[in-house]
Write a protein that holds these residues in place. Structure first.
Motif, short mmCIF file in Angstrom:
data_model
loop_
_atom_site.label_atom_id
_atom_site.label_comp_id
_atom_site.label_asym_id
_atom_site.label_seq_id
_atom_site.Cartn_x
_atom_site.Cartn_y
_atom_site.Cartn_z
N GLY A 138 -3.84 3.95 0.52
CA GLY A 138 -2.48 3.50 0.28
C GLY A 138 -2.35 2.86 -1.09
O GLY A 138 -3.35 2.61 -1.79
N ILE A 139 -1.12 2.55 -1.47
CA ILE A 139 -0.88 1.98 -2.80
C ILE A 139 -1.57 0.64 -2.96
O ILE A 139 -2.25 0.38 -3.94
CB ILE A 139 0.64 1.86 -3.05
CG1 ILE A 139 1.28 3.24 -3.13
CG2 ILE A 139 0.89 1.10 -4.34
CD1 ILE A 139 2.79 3.20 -3.24
N LYS A 140 -1.39 -0.25 -1.98
CA LYS A 140 -1.95 -1.60 -2.10
C LYS A 140 -3.47 -1.58 -2.11
O LYS A 140 -4.12 -2.22 -2.94
CB LYS A 140 -1.43 -2.48 -0.98
CG LYS A 140 0.06 -2.81 -1.03
CD LYS A 140 0.42 -3.82 0.05
CE LYS A 140 1.88 -4.26 -0.05
NZ LYS A 140 2.81 -3.26 0.47
N GLY A 141 -4.06 -0.83 -1.18
CA GLY A 141 -5.52 -0.80 -1.10
C GLY A 141 -6.15 -0.17 -2.32
O GLY A 141 -7.15 -0.67 -2.86
N THR A 157 -9.93 -2.49 3.20
CA THR A 157 -8.79 -1.64 3.56
C THR A 157 -9.19 -0.69 4.67
O THR A 157 -10.24 -0.02 4.59
CB THR A 157 -8.30 -0.84 2.34
OG1 THR A 157 -7.84 -1.73 1.34
CG2 THR A 157 -7.16 0.10 2.74
N ILE A 158 -8.37 -0.64 5.70
CA ILE A 158 -8.54 0.31 6.80
C ILE A 158 -7.85 1.60 6.37
O ILE A 158 -6.65 1.61 6.11
CB ILE A 158 -7.91 -0.22 8.10
CG1 ILE A 158 -8.48 -1.61 8.43
CG2 ILE A 158 -8.14 0.75 9.25
CD1 ILE A 158 -7.72 -2.33 9.52
N VAL A 199 -2.54 -9.60 5.91
CA VAL A 199 -2.58 -8.20 6.32
C VAL A 199 -1.36 -7.50 5.72
O VAL A 199 -0.22 -7.89 5.98
CB VAL A 199 -2.57 -8.07 7.86
CG1 VAL A 199 -2.63 -6.60 8.26
CG2 VAL A 199 -3.73 -8.84 8.47
N ARG A 200 -1.62 -6.48 4.92
CA ARG A 200 -0.55 -5.78 4.21
C ARG A 200 -0.66 -4.28 4.46
O ARG A 200 -1.73 -3.71 4.41
CB ARG A 200 -0.62 -6.07 2.70
CG ARG A 200 -0.61 -7.56 2.37
CD ARG A 200 -0.69 -7.79 0.87
NE ARG A 200 -0.89 -9.19 0.54
CZ ARG A 200 0.09 -10.10 0.42
NH1 ARG A 200 1.35 -9.70 0.62
NH2 ARG A 200 -0.16 -11.35 0.12
N THR A 201 0.49 -3.66 4.70
CA THR A 201 0.54 -2.24 5.04
C THR A 201 1.08 -1.44 3.88
O THR A 201 1.99 -1.88 3.17
CB THR A 201 1.47 -2.04 6.26
OG1 THR A 201 1.01 -2.86 7.32
CG2 THR A 201 1.47 -0.60 6.72
N SER A 202 0.53 -0.24 3.64
CA SER A 202 1.09 0.64 2.61
C SER A 202 0.70 2.08 2.88
O SER A 202 -0.23 2.36 3.64
CB SER A 202 0.63 0.22 1.21
OG SER A 202 -0.75 0.46 1.04
N ALA A 203 1.44 2.99 2.26
CA ALA A 203 1.15 4.42 2.34
C ALA A 203 0.87 4.94 0.93
O ALA A 203 0.79 4.16 -0.03
CB ALA A 203 2.32 5.16 2.97
N THR A 210 -4.41 -3.11 4.44
CA THR A 210 -5.30 -3.90 3.59
C THR A 210 -5.35 -5.33 4.09
O THR A 210 -4.32 -5.95 4.35
CB THR A 210 -4.83 -3.85 2.13
OG1 THR A 210 -4.91 -2.50 1.66
CG2 THR A 210 -5.69 -4.73 1.24
N VAL A 211 -6.57 -5.84 4.21
CA VAL A 211 -6.81 -7.21 4.70
C VAL A 211 -7.56 -7.96 3.61
O VAL A 211 -8.56 -7.45 3.08
CB VAL A 211 -7.66 -7.16 6.00
CG1 VAL A 211 -7.98 -8.58 6.46
CG2 VAL A 211 -6.95 -6.38 7.09
N HIS A 212 -7.07 -9.14 3.24
CA HIS A 212 -7.80 -9.92 2.23
C HIS A 212 -7.67 -11.40 2.50
O HIS A 212 -6.79 -11.86 3.25
CB HIS A 212 -7.31 -9.59 0.81
CG HIS A 212 -5.88 -9.95 0.55
ND1 HIS A 212 -5.45 -11.23 0.32
CD2 HIS A 212 -4.77 -9.17 0.46
CE1 HIS A 212 -4.15 -11.25 0.09
NE2 HIS A 212 -3.70 -10.00 0.19
N ALA A 213 -8.56 -12.15 1.91
CA ALA A 213 -8.55 -13.60 2.08
C ALA A 213 -7.25 -14.18 1.55
O ALA A 213 -6.74 -13.75 0.52
CB ALA A 213 -9.75 -14.21 1.36
#
Length: 887
Positions: A24-27, A45-46, A95-99, A240-243
């Motif tokens: 995805g864009i963010k990851g 990132t998952i 936790v952030r989602t993107s495509a 995407t998961v980050h601290a």
């Protein structure tokens, strides 16, 4: 099984070949920044492959993904030296989602995952800031419940208002006991009203947030967007998961946006803004204006709570890697800088040109890359005035933006009235139900054109684009009352002489005069055009028949005239009367007498065009439209014509009736007129040749005119007309005692001409494809009537786009390619061009480059667009390694 999770931290990142599609864009962005050594919050990132394995979050996450999630969290714990749910130094994550592309409807970010009734107290003690810790917990519960339980955000606002009234606090709770009471109200509401409980186990929180994020792919907004933009249902999303970064905590925290260049100058300089985290909450201090990064000097950098030089260093490094001016999102948590995202900086058309040139000057990109960086269609914004919009602007009606630019002026309901107002120096908007060829003089003096009927390929639209005037067509909400000289706009009534403004880009009709921003063509624009001219193969000519059009086109870099429509020269003043006299004449002798009056006018026109073009090619099309277009239409005009020409009105009416046709665009026009009335061809040919001699003598260089015969479908038609042209050439040579060269060719605009292109090329020295009529005849659609239904075809997906605006590659394009192949077999050196409106359309130009045409011709104000588009097309064809039939 594909890898499910990819980790990243400053200096290292797991990445795939298809990073954006997988992460995805963010990851992919965080992975890139991490690999460049930029400080990023550590995380993972998952991938979209895990989304597909989980069937888009339908049911519980697969056991394999759950296991990988636990492993990834353990890795993050080791990197951060914090524990997820720990009794000391608890790990909190975002936790952030993107495509792979921007997509509305996906799950919003969920922050502070890992906070529970227990860890919030641990965090409060660690930071010695209970208000911050509980404020974060409150935010987490609201966003978690909204995503996972579909809770209504307004319910939490009501609960907060109730608790405020009960406890008496103002903007937020004043102490820990009040905070605990508010959180307890939240828990009670969720359990009692929704039967839901926020998990007190951080790993379960994360699992539920990931599952709900996966499911957001199929919500109605996201699904509609995918259908509209043709995005595969199986493309999936990444998470995407980050601290967590506590960028809202204190005066040493905040968030900002930094650009690698000053968009106003294109120079390398850090610009952007930064907002202190303390300004986000009323209890932490009063809000202040964002800090302007571009204004910070050595002294001012002390106001920036992190190492300013580190920020600038990495912004430059990211630009160097991307080869483009970048816009970077960053956060600062208690003095520590983190980069969150980077992207090519958003820019206006003028900024895009400026930056592309500056990047070449700084040796970051090559000229060809600079050419590809600018959207050719965006140049329209640099060539025409635009509206300075304000809150008081009132839109009266909306139509179709048919010719770009904006104009303000007084309403004129006839072309004659437009001329009168313009002669007094007053700006004019010509307002008509629709325009006709006899409106040419009004359109030329008007600042803009507005029609009630018609589309983007109507007469008004095509002519307005050709002369560079703003035009709005199809404004169906307007109703013209000609006798009363009024225009009704629904709730308003305008009089002739009232001021209006039209926007030829948006199609808006605006009440009164609006301030216009005039275009300026900077040195960077000229430099980009030089880049384009070095890269392109095709020539770029213009469609023009009036001196001011030809001069404008030359100033924009036109390399000649590809289409001079001689009929446009016959509609003004004495010319229209001489033309009507010719049409009404009872015999050839009378017609020749009238044509003798037109001869010096035509000759003078051509001399001026030849001189302006200074030796560049000038292609002159012989008279094309049916004769009825030159005759009067209204009762008043009929009477005036009869009086002027000293004939009975019945003669005028009889001739009008005799010339009436059921389908005039497929009737007695083009070369058919030349065969019926060869004296017209002879007059025009003589005017061309005598003008070429005169202009050549003045300049000292020979002029080689190109004479184009329209609407040919049979070789014998072209033979007939060319014989008359050659005969006139011989006469003029004998009379003047001077030899001259000229070319005779034809406009290919009929399917039969395409099929017989090889036999026609035996005679024709050049072809010019008239894409407007060729599209009409291939489709069997009238261009003037197409607006009534083609828009529905596009909306229903039957057509991808209007074939009159962009060439239909599969149909009309195949015809053009066939004609090119046939013509070059017979005459390898034949000159091949396009003179329809599509000659200025970037998408069509790409096809013409692949088809190896020699040039395109377009309206003057589209010449820069065509130059840039032709260069881009040449670059792409060369990079693709396609062979060309001819260079």
């Amino acid at each position: 099984m594909p890898k499910r999770i990819f980790t990243f931290r400053c200096g290292e990142a797991d990445r795939t070949a298809d990073t954006v599609e997988s992460l995805g864009i963010k990851g992919s962005n965080l992975a890139l920044l991490a690999s460049l050594g930029a400080p990023v919050p550590p995380g993972f990132t998952i991938a979209t492959s895990a989304w597909r394995e989980a069937k888009g979050g339908a049911g519980e996450l697969p056991q394999g993904l759950r296991s990988d999630l636990r492993t990834a969290v353990e890795w993050l714990e080791g990197v951060t030296d914090r524990r997820f749910g720990g009794d000391q130094r608890p790990l909190l994550i975002a936790v952030r989602t993107s495509a792979s592309s921007q997509m509305p409807g996906l799950a919003e970010s969920v922050l502070d995952v890992g906070l529970t009734d227990r860890t919030v107290e641990v965090l409060a003690a660690e930071l010695n800031d209970a208000a911050f810790a509980y404020r974060s917990y409150r935010r987490f519960i609201e966003s978690y419940a909204g995503l996972v339980f579909d809770a209504d955000p307004s319910e939490f606002e009501d609960l907060s208002d109730q608790e405020r009234e009960k406890a008496g606090w103002e903007s937020e709770p004043a102490d820990e006991s009040q905070w605990r009471a508010l959180i307890a109200r939240y828990h009670d509401y969720l359990e009692e009203e929704l039967g839901a409980v926020v998990p007190q186990t951080p790993l379960q929180q994360l699992t539920e947030v990931v599952s709900a994020s996966f499911s957001s792919w199929r919500n109605p907004v996201a699904a509609s967007h995918r259908v509209l933009h043709g995005i595969s249902e199986n493309a999936g999303l990444a998470v995407t998961v980050h601290a967590m970064i506590f960028n809202e905590r204190n005066q040493n925290s905040g968030r900002g946006r930094a650009l690698s260049r000053d968009l106003a100058t294109g120079k390398a300089r850090l610009t952007g803004e930064f907002v202190l985290g303390s300004t986000r909450h009323g209890d932490l201090g009063e809000a202040v204006d964002p800090l302007d990064l571009g204004t910070l000097d050595n002294a001012g950098k002390a106001d920036f709570p992190a190492d300013f030089e580190v920020l600038w260093h990495f912004v430059q490094r990211i630009e160097a890697h991307m080869g483009d001016v970048v816009e970077v999102d960053f956060m600062i948590g208690d003095g520590e800088l983190f980069f969150m995202q980077s992207r090519p900086a958003r820019r206006s058309a003028a900024e895009a040109v400026r930056i592309a040139v500056e990047l070449v000057k700084d040796a970051i990109i090559e000229e060809q890359e600079a050419i590809l960086r600018v959207d050719p269609a965006s140049l329209d914004l640099l060539l025409h005035p635009r509206i300075e919009r304000g809150p008081d602007m009132r839109v009266l009606a909306r139509g179709m933006g048919a010719s770009p630019g904006a104009a303000t002026g007084e309403i004129a309901l006839t072309s004659d009235r437009a001329q009168e107002l313009a002669a007094e120096g007053r700006p004019v908007i010509l307002v008509r139900n629709e325009t006709y060829p006899e409106d040419i003089h009004g359109m030329h003096v008007a600042d803009g054109v507005l029609t009630v009927r018609g589309g983007t390929t109507s007469h008004a639209a095509v002519v307005a684009r050709g002369i560079g005037k703003p035009c709005v067509t199809g404004a169906g909400a307007l109703r013209i009352q000609p006798d009363a000289r009024l225009v009704h706009t629904g709730g308003s009534v305008l009089k002739e002489g009232d001021q209006i403004t039209i926007d030829g880009a948006s199609g808006e009709v605006i009440e009164g005069a609006v301030r216009l921003i005039r275009p300026t063509l900077s040195g960077d624009f000229a430099t980009l055009m030089q880049f384009a001219d070095r890269a392109r193969r095709m020539g770029v000519r213009t469609n023009a028949e009036r001196p001011h059009e030809a001069r404008a086109a030359r100033s924009f870099g036109a390399e000649g005239i590809g289409l001079c429509r001689t009929e446009h020269m016959f509609f003004e003043g004495d010319r229209i009367q001489a033309m009507r006299e010719m049409i009404l004449a009872p015999d050839e002798k009378g017609r020749r007498r009238a044509l003798d009056k037109l001869l010096p006018m035509q000759r003078s026109d051509f001399v001026e065009l030849f001189e302006i073009m200074a030796g560049l090619p000038v292609t002159i099309r012989l008279l094309d439209p049916p004769l009825h277009e030159f005759l009067p239409k209204s009762e008043g005009e009929i009477a005036e014509t009869a009086t002027t020409l000293d004939v009975d009105e019945s003669v005028v009416r009889q001739r009008i009736a005799a010339l009436e046709e059921f389908n005039p665009m497929l009737g007695h026009r083009g070369c058919r007129l030349a065969i019926s009335y060869p004296e017209i061809v002879e007059m025009q040919a003589r005017a061309i040749f005598e003008a070429a001699i005169e202009a050549g003598e003045r300049a000292g260089d020979a002029v080689v005119p190109e004479i184009m015969v329209p609407l040919v479908s049979l070789r014998r038609e072209l033979d007939f007309v060319k014989e008359r042209i050659d005969a006139v050439a011989a006469l003029v040579t004998e009379e003047r005692g001077q030899h001259f060269n000229y070319l005779v060719g034809t406009m290919i605009e009929l399917p039969r001409a395409v099929i017989r292109a090889d036999t026609i090329a035996d005679v024709a020295e050049f072809f010019s494809f008239g894409t407007n009529d060729l599209t009409q005849t291939v489709y069997g659609i009238s261009r003037d009537d197409a607006a009534n239904f083609l828009s529905n075809y596009v909306r229903q997906g039957i057509l991808e786009r209007d074939p009159f605006q962009t060439v239909d590659v599969e149909g009309v394009g195949e015809m053009i390619a066939l004609a090119v192949e046939k013509a070059r077999k017979v005459r390898p050196d034949i000159s091949l061009g396009v003179c329809g409106e599509q000659g200025g359309d970037p998408a069509s130009i790409a096809f013409f480059e692949e088809t190896t045409l020699d040039y395109v011709s377009c309206s003057p104000y589209r010449v820069p667009i065509a130059r840039l588009a032709a260069a881009q097309s040449a670059i792409r064809v060369n990079r693709a390694g396609r062979s060309r039939a001819r260079r």
